[in-house]
Design a protein around this motif. Structure first.
Motif, PDB file in Angstrom:
ATOM      1  N   LEU A  96       0.829  -1.210   0.000  1.00  0.00           N
ATOM      2  CA  LEU A  96       0.000   0.000   0.000  1.00  0.00           C
ATOM      3  C   LEU A  96       0.862   1.259   0.000  1.00  0.00           C
ATOM      4  N   ALA A  97       1.951   1.239   0.762  1.00  0.00           N
ATOM      5  CA  ALA A  97       2.848   2.401   0.787  1.00  0.00           C
ATOM      6  C   ALA A  97       3.513   2.586  -0.569  1.00  0.00           C
ATOM      7  N   GLN A  98       3.873   1.474  -1.217  1.00  0.00           N
ATOM      8  CA  GLN A  98       4.468   1.568  -2.553  1.00  0.00           C
ATOM      9  C   GLN A  98       3.475   2.154  -3.551  1.00  0.00           C
ATOM     10  N   ALA A  99       2.210   1.733  -3.433  1.00  0.00           N
ATOM     11  CA  ALA A  99       1.175   2.281  -4.317  1.00  0.00           C
ATOM     12  C   ALA A  99       0.969   3.765  -4.041  1.00  0.00           C
ATOM     13  N   ALA A 100       1.056   4.173  -2.766  1.00  0.00           N
ATOM     14  CA  ALA A 100       0.885   5.588  -2.427  1.00  0.00           C
ATOM     15  C   ALA A 100       1.995   6.434  -3.023  1.00  0.00           C
ATOM     16  N   VAL A 101       3.224   5.908  -3.009  1.00  0.00           N
ATOM     17  CA  VAL A 101       4.340   6.652  -3.588  1.00  0.00           C
ATOM     18  C   VAL A 101       4.220   6.714  -5.110  1.00  0.00           C
ATOM     19  N   GLY A 102       3.880   5.587  -5.728  1.00  0.00           N
ATOM     20  CA  GLY A 102       3.796   5.547  -7.186  1.00  0.00           C
ATOM     21  C   GLY A 102       2.595   6.272  -7.755  1.00  0.00           C
ATOM     22  N   HIS A 103       1.502   6.269  -7.003  1.00  0.00           N
ATOM     23  CA  HIS A 103       0.265   6.898  -7.493  1.00  0.00           C
ATOM     24  C   HIS A 103      -0.180   8.030  -6.569  1.00  0.00           C
ATOM     25  N   GLY A 104       0.783   8.652  -5.908  1.00  0.00           N
ATOM     26  CA  GLY A 104       0.458   9.752  -4.999  1.00  0.00           C
ATOM     27  C   GLY A 104      -0.181  10.927  -5.705  1.00  0.00           C
ATOM     28  N   MET A 105       0.242  11.183  -6.964  1.00  0.00           N
ATOM     29  CA  MET A 105      -0.335  12.290  -7.722  1.00  0.00           C
ATOM     30  C   MET A 105      -1.824  12.088  -7.924  1.00  0.00           C
ATOM     31  N   GLU A 106      -2.224  10.863  -8.299  1.00  0.00           N
ATOM     32  CA  GLU A 106      -3.652  10.575  -8.496  1.00  0.00           C
ATOM     33  C   GLU A 106      -4.425  10.687  -7.187  1.00  0.00           C
ATOM     34  N   LEU A 107      -3.799  10.225  -6.096  1.00  0.00           N
ATOM     35  CA  LEU A 107      -4.453  10.307  -4.786  1.00  0.00           C
ATOM     36  C   LEU A 107      -4.696  11.748  -4.375  1.00  0.00           C
ATOM     37  N   MET A 108      -3.692  12.589  -4.548  1.00  0.00           N
ATOM     38  CA  MET A 108      -3.816  13.978  -4.135  1.00  0.00           C
ATOM     39  C   MET A 108      -4.786  14.746  -5.027  1.00  0.00           C
ATOM     40  N   MET A 109      -4.786  14.465  -6.311  1.00  0.00           N
ATOM     41  CA  MET A 109      -5.732  15.142  -7.194  1.00  0.00           C
ATOM     42  C   MET A 109      -7.163  14.693  -6.915  1.00  0.00           C
ATOM     43  N   ALA A 110      -7.332  13.445  -6.465  1.00  0.00           N
ATOM     44  CA  ALA A 110      -8.673  12.992  -6.081  1.00  0.00           C
ATOM     45  C   ALA A 110      -9.173  13.783  -4.881  1.00  0.00           C
ATOM     46  N   LEU A 111      -8.292  14.016  -3.898  1.00  0.00           N
ATOM     47  CA  LEU A 111      -8.667  14.840  -2.742  1.00  0.00           C
ATOM     48  C   LEU A 111      -9.009  16.259  -3.181  1.00  0.00           C
ATOM     49  N   PHE A 112      -8.218  16.791  -4.110  1.00  0.00           N
ATOM     50  CA  PHE A 112      -8.473  18.156  -4.577  1.00  0.00           C
ATOM     51  C   PHE A 112      -9.810  18.238  -5.295  1.00  0.00           C
ATOM     52  N   ARG A 113     -10.149  17.245  -6.119  1.00  0.00           N
ATOM     53  CA  ARG A 113     -11.413  17.285  -6.863  1.00  0.00           C
ATOM     54  C   ARG A 113     -12.614  17.208  -5.926  1.00  0.00           C
ATOM     55  N   VAL A 114     -12.470  16.465  -4.823  1.00  0.00           N
ATOM     56  CA  VAL A 114     -13.557  16.424  -3.829  1.00  0.00           C
ATOM     57  C   VAL A 114     -13.770  17.815  -3.237  1.00  0.00           C
ATOM     58  N   ALA A 115     -12.668  18.457  -2.842  1.00  0.00           N
ATOM     59  CA  ALA A 115     -12.771  19.809  -2.280  1.00  0.00           C
ATOM     60  C   ALA A 115     -13.280  20.797  -3.323  1.00  0.00           C
ATOM     61  N   GLN A 116     -12.830  20.634  -4.577  1.00  0.00           N
ATOM     62  CA  GLN A 116     -13.277  21.538  -5.628  1.00  0.00           C
ATOM     63  C   GLN A 116     -14.757  21.352  -5.915  1.00  0.00           C
ATOM     64  N   GLY A 117     -15.244  20.115  -5.779  1.00  0.00           N
ATOM     65  CA  GLY A 117     -16.677  19.884  -5.928  1.00  0.00           C
ATOM     66  C   GLY A 117     -17.481  20.600  -4.861  1.00  0.00           C
ATOM     67  N   MET A 118     -16.951  20.658  -3.639  1.00  0.00           N
ATOM     68  CA  MET A 118     -17.605  21.404  -2.564  1.00  0.00           C
ATOM     69  C   MET A 118     -17.627  22.898  -2.881  1.00  0.00           C
ATOM     70  N   VAL A 119     -16.522  23.401  -3.424  1.00  0.00           N
ATOM     71  CA  VAL A 119     -16.458  24.819  -3.796  1.00  0.00           C
ATOM     72  C   VAL A 119     -17.500  25.129  -4.865  1.00  0.00           C
ATOM     73  N   SER A 120     -17.601  24.278  -5.873  1.00  0.00           N
ATOM     74  CA  SER A 120     -18.581  24.496  -6.950  1.00  0.00           C
ATOM     75  C   SER A 120     -20.007  24.448  -6.421  1.00  0.00           C
ATOM     76  N   THR A 121     -20.257  23.539  -5.482  1.00  0.00           N
ATOM     77  CA  THR A 121     -21.599  23.434  -4.889  1.00  0.00           C
ATOM     78  C   THR A 121     -21.943  24.698  -4.108  1.00  0.00           C
ATOM     79  N   ILE A 122     -20.971  25.224  -3.357  1.00  0.00           N
ATOM     80  CA  ILE A 122     -21.208  26.458  -2.597  1.00  0.00           C
ATOM     81  C   ILE A 122     -21.498  27.614  -3.550  1.00  0.00           C
ATOM     82  N   MET A 123     -20.735  27.708  -4.627  1.00  0.00           N
ATOM     83  CA  MET A 123     -20.955  28.774  -5.605  1.00  0.00           C
ATOM     84  C   MET A 123     -22.343  28.678  -6.223  1.00  0.00           C
ATOM     85  N   THR A 124     -22.721  27.438  -6.601  1.00  0.00           N
ATOM     86  CA  THR A 124     -24.027  27.246  -7.231  1.00  0.00           C
ATOM     87  C   THR A 124     -25.165  27.529  -6.251  1.00  0.00           C
TER      88      THR A 124
END
Length: 284
Positions: A96-124
């Motif tokens: 799991l740690a190896q997957a986190a290092v290798g795919h950390g970019m995808e993991l972090m962008m997934a977190l960002f998209r969740v937060a960005q979805g909240m921002v879009s919902t607040i705006m709407t």
């Protein structure tokens, strides 16, 4: 009255400061809905992705180190490691740690998209396609234009002081929002190093703290948008003018003071968005 160009100097100076404020506020409204990939044309993001890829090699090396240290600290000896359940647990943690290092970019962008979805919902949900601009009331403009030369002298000082405060607050506000992007880029660039700490149980707290901090950076956008929406409600109902029997300088001073106070509250909320989101969400 002192006229510069086609308008009154006092009115023009205040309008110039308010235009600067409205421009920065509109820029913030646009920035919080922008992803790191699209910010400034995506050039910065390409550099960050390259750094992240380069640090993955260091992350894999640290992965082995953290794993070995974790084994030494959690196991009394290698004989204990021969237990199937313990060996399987360590193996899964390493994978799991190896997957986190290798795919950390995808993991972090997934977190960002969740937060960005909240921002879009607040705006709407706010029903705002753009923030309400802050403008001088027509009554105040007419009152300032009717003031004579001698009486306008204190208004010059008030105008200069108020405009200075508005410009400074606008710059502090926009710099805070820009710093959020810098924190996103820095966290994304160095992600492989702290994520490698998940390989060992004693060091996993480093990775947990890193992910909490990154989530807090992403969720700062929600606080910024909420603060802007609340301020927009203030802007739609500007401060009331004082008693018309008062001196013009006093009326303008009261108006500018209350306006700057509202702006200061907004800037303070944006400035403390990181601390506020950590307290509200328990991100530490």
């Amino acid at each position: 009255m002192i006229q510069i160009g086609s308008g009154n100097w006092i009115v023009d100076n205040l309008n110039s400061a308010l235009n600067t404020w409205n421009g920065k506020l509109a820029e913030i409204w646009e920035l919080v809905s922008t992803s790191p990939e699209d910010f400034k044309g995506g050039g910065i993001w390409e550099v960050v992705v390259g750094i992240n890829g380069g640090l993955q090699a260091i992350g894999y090396a640290l992965l082995v180190l953290f794993f070995a240290v974790g084994i030494v600290k959690t196991c009394g000896g290698f004989a204990e490691l021969k237990k199937p359940e313990l060996a399987f647990k360590c193996f899964i943690r390493f994978i799991l740690a190896q997957a986190a290092v290798g795919h950390g970019m995808e993991l972090m962008m997934a977190l960002f998209r969740v937060a960005q979805g909240m921002v879009s919902t607040i705006m709407t949900s706010s029903g705002l396609s753009a923030l309400t601009a802050t403008t001088l009331p027509d009554e105040m403009v007419a009152m300032i234009e009717d003031v004579g030369l001698i009486e306008s002298i204190p208004l010059w000082a008030i105008t200069l002081l108020g405009s200075l405060f508005i410009w400074v607050l606008a710059l502090v506000m926009i710099l805070t929002v820009y710093s959020r992007f810098f924190k996103l880029y820095i966290a994304t660039a160095i992600a492989p190093v702290p994520l490698a700490s998940f390989a060992g149980q004693p060091s996993s707290s480093i990775g947990v703290s890193f992910l909490k901090s990154y989530a807090a950076i992403c969720l700062e956008g929600c606080v910024i948008v909420l603060a802007c929406v609340i301020f927009s409600a203030f802007a739609s109902a500007p401060p009331a003018l004082s008693d018309s029997t008062l001196a013009p300088a006093t009326i303008v001073w009261n108006y500018v003071g209350e306006l700057v106070f509202h702006m200061l509250v907004l800037v303070g909320a944006i400035k403390m968005s990181d601390r506020l989101i950590r307290e509200l969400m328990g991100l530490g």
